[in-house]
Write a protein that holds these residues in place. Structure first.
Motif, short mmCIF file in Angstrom:
data_model
loop_
_atom_site.label_atom_id
_atom_site.label_comp_id
_atom_site.label_asym_id
_atom_site.label_seq_id
_atom_site.Cartn_x
_atom_site.Cartn_y
_atom_site.Cartn_z
N ALA A 94 14.25 -22.72 -2.45
CA ALA A 94 14.73 -22.44 -3.81
C ALA A 94 14.17 -21.11 -4.28
CB ALA A 94 14.31 -23.56 -4.76
N ALA A 95 15.03 -20.25 -4.79
CA ALA A 95 14.59 -18.92 -5.20
C ALA A 95 13.58 -18.98 -6.34
CB ALA A 95 15.79 -18.08 -5.61
N PHE A 207 8.30 -11.79 1.46
CA PHE A 207 8.88 -13.08 1.05
C PHE A 207 8.83 -13.22 -0.47
CE2 PHE A 207 10.12 -16.90 3.57
CZ PHE A 207 10.54 -16.21 4.69
N ALA A 208 7.71 -12.81 -1.08
CA ALA A 208 7.61 -12.86 -2.54
C ALA A 208 8.64 -11.94 -3.18
CB ALA A 208 6.20 -12.47 -2.98
N GLU A 209 8.80 -10.74 -2.64
CA GLU A 209 9.80 -9.79 -3.16
C GLU A 209 11.21 -10.33 -2.97
OE1 GLU A 209 9.89 -6.65 -4.47
OE2 GLU A 209 7.73 -6.35 -4.71
N MET A 210 11.48 -10.95 -1.83
CA MET A 210 12.80 -11.52 -1.57
C MET A 210 13.15 -12.55 -2.63
SD MET A 210 14.03 -13.66 1.83
CE MET A 210 12.70 -14.88 1.65
N LYS A 211 12.23 -13.42 -2.98
CA LYS A 211 12.49 -14.44 -3.98
C LYS A 211 12.73 -13.80 -5.35
CE LYS A 211 9.55 -18.07 -3.69
NZ LYS A 211 9.96 -18.10 -5.01
N GLY A 218 20.73 -13.44 -9.63
CA GLY A 218 21.39 -14.69 -9.95
C GLY A 218 21.62 -15.61 -8.77
N ARG A 219 20.87 -15.45 -7.71
CA ARG A 219 21.01 -16.32 -6.54
C ARG A 219 19.98 -17.45 -6.65
NH1 ARG A 219 24.26 -13.12 -3.13
NH2 ARG A 219 24.86 -11.35 -4.42
N HIS A 220 20.42 -18.69 -6.37
CA HIS A 220 19.50 -19.81 -6.59
C HIS A 220 18.88 -20.37 -5.31
CE1 HIS A 220 22.71 -22.52 -5.28
NE2 HIS A 220 23.50 -22.02 -6.21
N THR A 221 19.42 -20.00 -4.15
CA THR A 221 18.90 -20.54 -2.90
C THR A 221 18.79 -19.44 -1.87
OG1 THR A 221 20.04 -22.63 -3.34
CG2 THR A 221 19.20 -22.30 -1.11
#
Length: 261
Positions: A94-95, A207-211, A218-221
């Motif tokens: 989950a983002a 990974f933190a930046e990606m989330k 507006g992406r949730h997953t």
């Protein structure tokens, strides 16, 4: 079995990586070219069933006249179980899931010494990192093909982006390949980090930046893809990735009676 969204549902990504043309049959995505056919056996709408997959396969084979066929699916038809080449599990994240507390300090320290940007150009630094990374890991052939095809895929129709972490000397310490082609998801396609230009927790920073960037768009997953090996699976689980759907890969040659009359 409920539907699952998998990275291969991104038709621009599938075309960029396979070189084929995509089409749909009963909400199943296919890619085909020459005499081969690739089936994505995860329906985009409705529930999966072996019977539904078999019907879609039959129509796609008849439409294309393909002789060499491949399928990925959560479950294989009985007739293809002896043709299974690989098995794995898809993971998602989950983002808006908070970063694990144990990683936050590491991410902050990495951010102090690394510069993060997002690009679409596969540079000499990316080639160096890819060569180094693949040279030290025993990756399955299908995964090595993804790395080998990154540069050409970036020139294709998919909304692929490189999320980069650069050190103070301009060396690439880590990189993620992300796909933004699906409307509500970000696909994590590949990642690599350097031992030659090592910076502790550079992959964690990315990974933190990606989330954060996924949420901002507006992406949730985040579709984390397959486990691949123990180390990659452990990293995805460390960040809160959860199992989403089984993965089975099979290939077979079509008999004349199975294809066009």
């Amino acid at each position: 079995m409920p539907q699952a969204v998998v990275p291969e549902h991104s038709r621009p990504l599938l075309e960029a990586l396979s070189g084929g043309t995509t089409f749909e049959v009963d909400s199943h995505v296919f890619s085909a070219a020459d005499d081969w056919l690739m089936a994505i056996g995860y329906p985009q709408e409705g529930e999966f069933s072996v019977e539904r997959l078999e019907a879609a396969l039959a129509e796609a084979v008849a439409r294309t006249g393909a002789s060499d066929c491949f399928v990925i699916a959560p479950e294989l038809p009985d007739r293809l179980k002896a043709q299974e080449l690989d098995s794995d599990v898809y993971y998602t994240l989950a983002a808006d899931a908070p970063a694990p507390s144990a990683l936050r300090r590491h991410v902050r320290k990495a951010r102090e010494v690394l510069h993060v940007d997002e690009t679409r150009e596969f540079t000499a630094e990316h080639r160096r990192l890819w060569t180094e990374f693949m040279g030290r890991l025993a990756l399955p052939p299908r995964i090595r093909q993804l790395y080998a095809g990154t540069a050409s895929a970036l020139r294709g129709p998919a909304d692929l982006r490189l999320l980069n972490a650069w050190d103070s000397e301009g060396q690439l310490a880590a990189c993620l390949v992300l796909d933004y082609s699906l409307p509500h998801h970000v696909g994590y396609i590949l990642g690599a980090h350097s031992k030659t230009h090592y910076v502790p927790h550079a992959p964690d920073l990315l990974f933190a930046e990606m989330k954060e960037r996924a949420l901002a768009e507006g992406r949730h997953t985040i579709l984390l893809g397959l486990g691949v090996n123990e180390g990659i699976t452990r990293f995805k689980l460390k960040w809160g990735g959860v199992k989403d759907a089984p993965y089975r890969l099979a290939s077979w040659e079509v008999e004349k009676s199975e294809g066009r009359e």
